[in-house]
Design an enzyme around this catalytic site. Structure first.
Site, mmCIF file in Angstrom:
data_model
loop_
_atom_site.group_PDB
_atom_site.id
_atom_site.type_symbol
_atom_site.label_atom_id
_atom_site.label_comp_id
_atom_site.label_asym_id
_atom_site.label_seq_id
_atom_site.Cartn_x
_atom_site.Cartn_y
_atom_site.Cartn_z
ATOM 1 N N HIS A 103 -11.463 13.972 1.579
ATOM 2 C CA HIS A 103 -11.196 13.337 0.294
ATOM 3 C C HIS A 103 -9.693 13.269 0.058
ATOM 4 C CE1 HIS A 103 -10.485 13.735 -4.193
ATOM 5 N NE2 HIS A 103 -11.095 12.571 -4.087
ATOM 6 N N SER A 104 -9.190 12.089 -0.329
ATOM 7 C CA SER A 104 -7.791 11.916 -0.730
ATOM 8 C C SER A 104 -6.845 12.357 0.403
ATOM 9 C CB SER A 104 -7.553 12.685 -2.031
ATOM 10 O OG SER A 104 -6.331 12.335 -2.619
ATOM 11 N N TYR A 105 -5.955 13.326 0.135
ATOM 12 C CA TYR A 105 -5.079 13.865 1.182
ATOM 13 C C TYR A 105 -5.884 14.388 2.366
ATOM 14 C CZ TYR A 105 -2.608 17.728 3.490
ATOM 15 O OH TYR A 105 -2.103 18.617 4.422
#
Length: 239
Positions: free
Chosen positions: A76-78
């Site tokens: 998720h995300s980073y």
């Protein structure tokens, strides 16, 4: 039974999967939710020198010491930066890559390159603690950044967010086994709400993905729409 390893994004920890992981386990799957060094329940380990390579090594160690293979690796995300690096270093252990509103780096890219608007905000929050530069300090307005608007969700999340080591965001990802990594099947789940923390990463996010699924929610989709995300991940497990 599938094996999921869920890798969280910036400022979060393994705790952020607390609503999603039980749904996958209830369907009979093995689920691992490690916390990256310096974050969440491992925030006490923060120090200078924690970079992207360090976080990649965190997840490689989970695969090694838990004896995991045929893994559905979710970021998720980073966390998209991290799972790309893990898949590059250990492609033989990975069955499928899933990017949840996540950064998808090319060789030599850092999160700074992919999401400059997010990084401009992150740099505005820098504080140095014992020589370590930390960003994304948990303040009330972080809920907007992560796309969480429900008051109860905000309170639950706010009490668990921790600042993030800046070096992990600025270090470029150097791929050493890109050809093998690019052969791993991939699914992208993209948040189409305006409440997205990584808007700059959406351009080109579908490159290399066999499936691109959209979900109408904010960036922290595992918190705001765990049932919908679980449904998508169960479809991946059934492939």
């Amino acid at each position: 039974m599938a094996t999921f390893v869920l890798v969280h994004g910036g400022g979060h920890g393994g705790w952020c999967w607390g609503r999603l992981a039980p749904l996958l386990r209830a369907a009979g799957h093995d689920v691992h939710t490690p916390t990256l060094t310096g974050l969440g329940d491992r925030a006490h380990l923060v120090r200078p020198g924690i970079d992207l390579d360090h976080h990649i090594s965190d997840i490689l160690a989970v695969l090694e010491f838990e004896g995991l293979s045929d893994v559905i690796l979710v970021g998720h995300s980073y966390g998209g930066m991290v799972i790309t690096g893990v898949a590059d270093r250990a492609p033989g252990r990975i069955r499928h890559l899933v990017y949840l509103d996540a950064a998808s780096p090319a060789d030599g890219q850092s999160l700074t390159d992919i999401a400059p608007a997010l990084m401009e905000f992150a740099r505005s929050t820098i504080r140095e603690v014992d020589g370590a530069e930390l960003v994304l300090w948990p303040v009330p307005e972080m809920g907007r950044l992560y796309g969480v608007t429900d008051p109860d969700d905000l309170e639950w999340m706010q009490n668990r967010l921790t600042p993030h080591p800046l070096e992990t965001f600025v270090q470029p990802l150097l791929l050493i086994n890109e050809a093998a990594m690019r052969k791993i099947p991939r699914t992208d789940v993209v948040c189409i709400s305006e409440l997205s923390a990584i808007e700059g990463a959406k351009e080109g996010r579908s490159d290399g993905a066999q499936r691109v699924w959209e979900i109408e929610t904010g960036h922290d989709l595992m918190i705001t729409e765990p049932e919908a995300v679980a449904e998508m991940l169960l479809k991946v497990a059934a492939l």
